[in-house]
Write an enzyme that holds these catalytic residues in place. Sequence first.
Site, PDB file in Angstrom:
ATOM      1  N   ASP A 136       6.577  13.051  18.820  1.00  0.00           N
ATOM      2  CA  ASP A 136       7.603  13.983  18.369  1.00  0.00           C
ATOM      3  C   ASP A 136       7.035  15.394  18.186  1.00  0.00           C
ATOM      4  O   ASP A 136       5.808  15.585  18.093  1.00  0.00           O
ATOM      5  CB  ASP A 136       8.221  13.495  17.055  1.00  0.00           C
ATOM      6  CG  ASP A 136       9.702  13.828  16.932  1.00  0.00           C
ATOM      7  OD1 ASP A 136      10.161  14.764  17.622  1.00  0.00           O
ATOM      8  OD2 ASP A 136      10.387  13.157  16.154  1.00  0.00           O
TER       9      ASP A 136
ATOM     10  N   ASP B 196      19.040  13.458  19.174  1.00  0.00           N
ATOM     11  CA  ASP B 196      19.225  12.653  17.966  1.00  0.00           C
ATOM     12  C   ASP B 196      20.687  12.268  17.786  1.00  0.00           C
ATOM     13  O   ASP B 196      21.006  11.401  16.974  1.00  0.00           O
ATOM     14  CB  ASP B 196      18.763  13.438  16.731  1.00  0.00           C
ATOM     15  CG  ASP B 196      17.250  13.554  16.645  1.00  0.00           C
ATOM     16  OD1 ASP B 196      16.556  12.767  17.326  1.00  0.00           O
ATOM     17  OD2 ASP B 196      16.757  14.423  15.913  1.00  0.00           O
TER      18      ASP B 196
END
Length: 729
Positions: A473, A542
């Site tokens: 990430d 997301d």
Amino acid sequence: MKQLIVSAALLLSALQVGAAEKKVFRISTEQTDLILQVGDNGRLYQTYLGKKLLNEIDIQNLSWDIHAGTDASVSQRGWEVYSGSGNEEYFEPAIAVTHNDGNNSTYLYYVSSSTEAVDGGTKTTINLRDDQYPVEVALHYVAYPKENVIKTWSEIKHQEKRPVTLTTYASTMLYFNSSSYYLTEFSSDWAKEAQMSSQQLQFGKKVIDTKLGSRAAMHTHPFFEVGMGQPVAENQGEVLMGTLGWTGNFRFTFEVDNVGNLRVIPAINPYASYYELKKDEVFKTPEFIFTLSYEGTSQGSRNLHNWARNYSLKDGKGSRLTLLNNWENTGFDFDQEKLAELMKEAKHLGVDMFLLDDGWFANKYPRKDDKAGLGDWEVTHSKLPGGVPALVDAAKEAGVKFGIWIEPEMVNPKSELFEKHPDWAIHDENRDRYYYRNQLVLDLSNPEVQDYVYGVVEKLMKENPDIAFFKWDCNSPITNIYSPYLKEKQGNLYIDHVRGVYNVMKRVKENYPNVPMMLCSGGGARCDYEALKYFTEFWCSDNTDPVERAYIQWGFSQFFPAKAMCAHVTSWNKNTSVKFRTDMASMCKLGFDIGLKDMSADELTYCQTAVANWKRLQPAVMDGDQYRLVSPYTSNHMAVNYVTKDLSKAVLFAYDIYPRFQEKLMAVKLQGLDPHKMYKVEEINLMPGVASTLEANGKVFSGDYLMKVGLNVFGYATTQSHVIELSAM
């Protein structure tokens, strides 16, 4: 001075040879020709870019006597391929250099060239040199004939006594001559990635750029489409589709000149990046990958998908792992026992792997939320007393693989790492700090920091060689912009930082080539083909609301194959069924981030069946040709089909998003089938006890019928879906 005189003499000789030979370079695919020529003035010009010419004599007819002169001679007879600042070219340059004596002009002349075979194609290198300064540029082109893709970049170096300053450094310049130009761009934000919008390009410049440094594609993505003579369309018209392999700040410049020609300049954004280039250091620009499609974006996408799987995406020809992630299920609130139970759920669901997300590390400042712990990659003993080895063992016992989340490029100020090495973080001690998501970006221009970041992966793998997957990430752009390591060379920061990121990724791939990795950046803010050399896939967003995902996945599919695009079934938008959420995720690389205990027995059975079907149909969905049939941007529905390379199997995904009351429903005409084959139509991914309502279910049709007449698969109900398997008889 003597060296300059010798260099000038050699250059003059090269110019005379080049002019006498009328040097022509043909960079070709099976569909496209890019033709460059050295003019009588010794400079390099583009004379053609378009559909492949069939006769050699036509190539020669393009070889005008190009010479420097008025604007008209340049625009009518060719365009300089890598125009320098300060010369007689009045539009945006490809390169700008400030020399040791303060001069800002650059004139580049042909010196030499070479060609060589590379994997899948042919590489052409053309070497240019300034006639007054020892500055050299090598232009590289790799043509992939079957995929109709060309990859190009430049390399800049010099032999001046002291460093020169680069203020512009494009990867290439491409020129087009059409009646009009229409740009489709891809804007973005958290949970709203790859949103498509279009506009006509008029006289002057349109610039798409980003200045975030890290998580750089948060607001706009590094790819675009340009329609020639008409707006970009799915199945007709000439369209340029281009993307830049760069994870940092990028800039696309589209300039329509005074006589209606378009120049396209892909580049690193020189914002705050006046780069100090040392003698003999090579400045390599990012690779620009493009295709010219003459049948709209659908064919252009297939060109890029095939190229990516064959030559760019890590393990592009391999299979992909289905998974269950814990994030939506637990957030930061988990322990060893809870995770072990989720691993059993993963096995029961039928997926290949359990993926542990954020929250498993740090002790002095435990990772209870996003405010602390980043940088301290020791397992939290109070939460996971057995450490990562116990989790790997629990996964083995459950019968699934184990994967883990990391964010190694970032640091929380509230961490042991920052206490020990504040100089490793990009931040300006002279100013109040601004934190994005309570964190700072580690300074990857510093080799010591690169070693540390690589060491995060190495330590985990040495202690746990059975780790099967990493989710990598990157949640923060660069703030408080100052590099303690670079000191007086701050203009190098944005570029050297990204190169440092790639250095780490490259080391990981070299030492752990068989470990799949997901590229993530607060959602889909990293999605470039340079990073994807080291990652098997990327996280699109997301936002897993299946309605929003229709638009996100449609946008990303313009440039990326389905096997590179991660899509998970979650609890976002509970107004939609588990079936609709799963069917939407199944058109990409399938995963789950949902608790099985929240499902009914029928929903669980359905998901188990959908996982098994997805695995069985990987040859079509992951490796087949994609055809976008009905766009959510122009309809209340969406449809996409995939076809295996041998045309024996196809899968149709059809979605009713928000149909209007009693609207006219059109049959969906499939694409890519063999018109002479007969195909059996079978609806799959059905809820237990629910029969298919499709009239065509179980029937046999020719590929010709399915492509010309189609199937009635749309309905009036909101957020409904159908997955249809077609098998050649």
